[in-house]
Design a protein around this motif. Structure first.
Motif, PDB file in Angstrom:
ATOM      1  N   ARG A  86       0.824  -1.218   0.000  1.00 24.75           N
ATOM      2  CA  ARG A  86       0.000   0.000   0.000  1.00 24.75           C
ATOM      3  C   ARG A  86       0.863   1.276   0.000  1.00 24.75           C
ATOM      4  O   ARG A  86       0.395   2.335  -0.406  1.00 24.75           O
ATOM      5  CB  ARG A  86      -0.937  -0.030   1.210  1.00 24.75           C
ATOM      6  CG  ARG A  86      -2.021  -1.097   1.089  1.00 24.75           C
ATOM      7  CD  ARG A  86      -2.781  -1.280   2.379  1.00 24.75           C
ATOM      8  NE  ARG A  86      -1.929  -1.866   3.437  1.00 24.75           N
ATOM      9  CZ  ARG A  86      -2.383  -2.098   4.674  1.00 24.75           C
ATOM     10  NH1 ARG A  86      -3.622  -1.791   5.007  1.00 24.75           N
ATOM     11  NH2 ARG A  86      -1.566  -2.636   5.587  1.00 24.75           N
ATOM     12  N   VAL A  87       2.144   1.143   0.424  1.00 20.40           N
ATOM     13  CA  VAL A  87       3.029   2.326   0.403  1.00 20.40           C
ATOM     14  C   VAL A  87       3.206   2.803  -1.038  1.00 20.40           C
ATOM     15  O   VAL A  87       2.986   3.984  -1.334  1.00 20.40           O
ATOM     16  CB  VAL A  87       4.391   1.983   1.034  1.00 20.40           C
ATOM     17  CG1 VAL A  87       5.363   3.152   0.881  1.00 20.40           C
ATOM     18  CG2 VAL A  87       4.212   1.611   2.501  1.00 20.40           C
ATOM     19  N   ALA A  88       3.567   1.890  -1.931  1.00 16.76           N
ATOM     20  CA  ALA A  88       3.752   2.249  -3.344  1.00 16.76           C
ATOM     21  C   ALA A  88       2.419   2.631  -3.980  1.00 16.76           C
ATOM     22  O   ALA A  88       2.343   3.588  -4.754  1.00 16.76           O
ATOM     23  CB  ALA A  88       4.383   1.076  -4.101  1.00 16.76           C
ATOM     24  N   ASP A  89       1.343   1.921  -3.609  1.00 17.05           N
ATOM     25  CA  ASP A  89       0.034   2.203  -4.209  1.00 17.05           C
ATOM     26  C   ASP A  89      -0.450   3.607  -3.831  1.00 17.05           C
ATOM     27  O   ASP A  89      -0.915   4.363  -4.676  1.00 17.05           O
ATOM     28  CB  ASP A  89      -0.996   1.147  -3.746  1.00 17.05           C
ATOM     29  CG  ASP A  89      -0.630  -0.256  -4.242  1.00 17.05           C
ATOM     30  OD1 ASP A  89       0.266  -0.373  -5.123  1.00 17.05           O
ATOM     31  OD2 ASP A  89      -1.195  -1.232  -3.724  1.00 17.05           O
ATOM     32  N   VAL A  90      -0.293   3.974  -2.566  1.00 19.77           N
ATOM     33  CA  VAL A  90      -0.726   5.322  -2.128  1.00 19.77           C
ATOM     34  C   VAL A  90       0.179   6.380  -2.766  1.00 19.77           C
ATOM     35  O   VAL A  90      -0.280   7.390  -3.296  1.00 19.77           O
ATOM     36  CB  VAL A  90      -0.707   5.429  -0.585  1.00 19.77           C
ATOM     37  CG1 VAL A  90      -0.790   6.881  -0.133  1.00 19.77           C
ATOM     38  CG2 VAL A  90      -1.821   4.588   0.012  1.00 19.77           C
ATOM     39  N   ALA A  91       1.488   6.130  -2.769  1.00 22.92           N
ATOM     40  CA  ALA A  91       2.420   7.113  -3.351  1.00 22.92           C
ATOM     41  C   ALA A  91       2.088   7.353  -4.828  1.00 22.92           C
ATOM     42  O   ALA A  91       2.130   8.498  -5.307  1.00 22.92           O
ATOM     43  CB  ALA A  91       3.858   6.614  -3.208  1.00 22.92           C
ATOM     44  N   ALA A  92       1.708   6.280  -5.524  1.00 22.81           N
ATOM     45  CA  ALA A  92       1.440   6.390  -6.971  1.00 22.81           C
ATOM     46  C   ALA A  92       0.235   7.299  -7.263  1.00 22.81           C
ATOM     47  O   ALA A  92       0.048   7.754  -8.392  1.00 22.81           O
ATOM     48  CB  ALA A  92       1.199   5.004  -7.559  1.00 22.81           C
ATOM     49  N   GLU A  93      -0.558   7.629  -6.210  1.00 25.25           N
ATOM     50  CA  GLU A  93      -1.677   8.564  -6.412  1.00 25.25           C
ATOM     51  C   GLU A  93      -1.162   9.996  -6.588  1.00 25.25           C
ATOM     52  O   GLU A  93      -1.845  10.851  -7.143  1.00 25.25           O
ATOM     53  CB  GLU A  93      -2.640   8.498  -5.215  1.00 25.25           C
ATOM     54  CG  GLU A  93      -3.373   7.170  -5.081  1.00 25.25           C
ATOM     55  CD  GLU A  93      -4.068   7.034  -3.711  1.00 25.25           C
ATOM     56  OE1 GLU A  93      -4.611   5.963  -3.425  1.00 25.25           O
ATOM     57  OE2 GLU A  93      -4.017   8.021  -2.923  1.00 25.25           O
ATOM     58  N   THR A  94       0.053  10.278  -6.125  1.00 28.27           N
ATOM     59  CA  THR A  94       0.550  11.667  -6.190  1.00 28.27           C
ATOM     60  C   THR A  94       1.911  11.801  -6.865  1.00 28.27           C
ATOM     61  O   THR A  94       2.337  12.916  -7.158  1.00 28.27           O
ATOM     62  CB  THR A  94       0.706  12.252  -4.762  1.00 28.27           C
ATOM     63  OG1 THR A  94       1.512  11.354  -4.004  1.00 28.27           O
ATOM     64  CG2 THR A  94      -0.647  12.414  -4.097  1.00 28.27           C
ATOM     65  N   MET A  95       2.628  10.707  -7.101  1.00 23.20           N
ATOM     66  CA  MET A  95       3.960  10.845  -7.711  1.00 23.20           C
ATOM     67  C   MET A  95       4.244   9.614  -8.578  1.00 23.20           C
ATOM     68  O   MET A  95       3.530   8.609  -8.526  1.00 23.20           O
ATOM     69  CB  MET A  95       5.029  10.961  -6.609  1.00 23.20           C
ATOM     70  CG  MET A  95       5.253   9.706  -5.816  1.00 23.20           C
ATOM     71  SD  MET A  95       6.285   9.982  -4.362  1.00 23.20           S
ATOM     72  CE  MET A  95       5.075  10.681  -3.236  1.00 23.20           C
ATOM     73  N   ALA A  96       5.330   9.680  -9.346  1.00 16.63           N
ATOM     74  CA  ALA A  96       5.754   8.523 -10.150  1.00 16.63           C
ATOM     75  C   ALA A  96       6.413   7.516  -9.215  1.00 16.63           C
ATOM     76  O   ALA A  96       7.195   7.903  -8.336  1.00 16.63           O
ATOM     77  CB  ALA A  96       6.736   8.981 -11.212  1.00 16.63           C
TER      78      ALA A  96
END
Ligand SMILES: COc1cccc(COC(=O)c2cn[nH]c2)c1
Length: 242
Positions: free
Chosen positions: A117-127
């Motif tokens: 979920r860390v990468a999934d949440v980050a992908a909502e705002t950054m590459a």
């Protein structure tokens, strides 16, 4: 370019202060900051991991701790790089792409990895790029970060003494898909072995042909997989039976 690294072992990144990469920082080619993930753990025991849902051996790094770390370090213009055996493969093309980023944040995973979920949440705002440096498993992402930072830093303007070598290296822009030919320098004879005569013939066309043939020969022997992607006329140009 700014590079931030988040890790449980900040001292693992000390080698980035040395040599070519260290000098590039001193010359202002890029800025590097290393952050200790444990400072973002809030409980008394500074817990950063827990048992995996679904069972299985080992531990997984907690999303809430990583979330606080990324909130503090990353932003919308960040490319978040997560080294992992499960990532897309790093190659010179991807290194060049990363070298074009304004801000790289490297998340060093340990144990069995980081809650997805860390990468999934980050992908909502950054590459977000999950990247592998090879098909083997390390104890953590730190060594992979050393590899990626060096591969990227040497491509930054002003970092390499000889920018040409970023082109002629194996996998360099100048010879995609071919391994670099053998290199020789003084002494002219080493333990009874001279260098290939063509290299001191003064015939630049013959030298270039020899270099290309040696690249093709070496590639065919060591990396036949790379030859598969070469187009036909590249192979036709060769004087060697490939
Ligand atoms: C993020 O999750 C994990 C899990 C396990 C190990 C690591 C460290 O990376 C590697 O082992 C690696 C990177 N490229 N090739 C190997 C990260």
């Amino acid at each position: 370019m700014r590079i931030d690294v988040i890790t449980l072992f900040p001292e693992y990144l000390d080698p980035l202060r040395a040599s070519l990469v260290g000098r590039a920082q001193q010359d202002g080619r890029f800025a590097l900051a290393v952050h200790d993930l444990r400072q973002f753990a809030t409980d008394r025991h500074r817990t950063v991991d827990d048992s995996p849902y679904g069972g299985g051996a080992g531990m997984v790094m907690r999303a809430d701790v990583w979330g606080r770390a990324l909130d503090a370090v990353a932003g919308p213009d960040t490319v978040l790089v997560v080294p992992t055996p499960a990532g897309e493969r790093l190659d010179q093309t991807l290194a060049a792409e990363l070298a074009g980023a304004q801000h790289l944040v490297f998340a060093c995973g340990r144990y069995e990895g980081i809650d997805q979920r860390v990468a999934d949440v980050a992908a909502e705002t950054m590459a977000v790029r999950e990247i592998s440096i090879g098909d083997y498993v390390l104890a953590g992402g730190e060594v992979a970060v050393l590899v990626m930072v060096e591969a990227v830093a040497r491509l930054l303007p002003g970092v390499l003494g000889n920018p040409e070598s970023a082109v002629t290296d194996s996998f360099g822009a100048g010879s995609p898909g071919l391994l670099e030919h053998p290199q020789y320098t003084r002494p002219p004879v080493y333990r009874g072995r001279p260098i290939p005569a063509v290299l001191t013939s003064g015939d630049h066309a013959a030298v270039a042909r020899w270099q290309r043939d040696e690249s093709l020969r070496r590639t065919a022997r060591r990396r036949p997989d790379l030859l598969a992607v070469l187009d036909a006329d590249t192979l036709d140009e060769a004087d060697v039976a490939v």
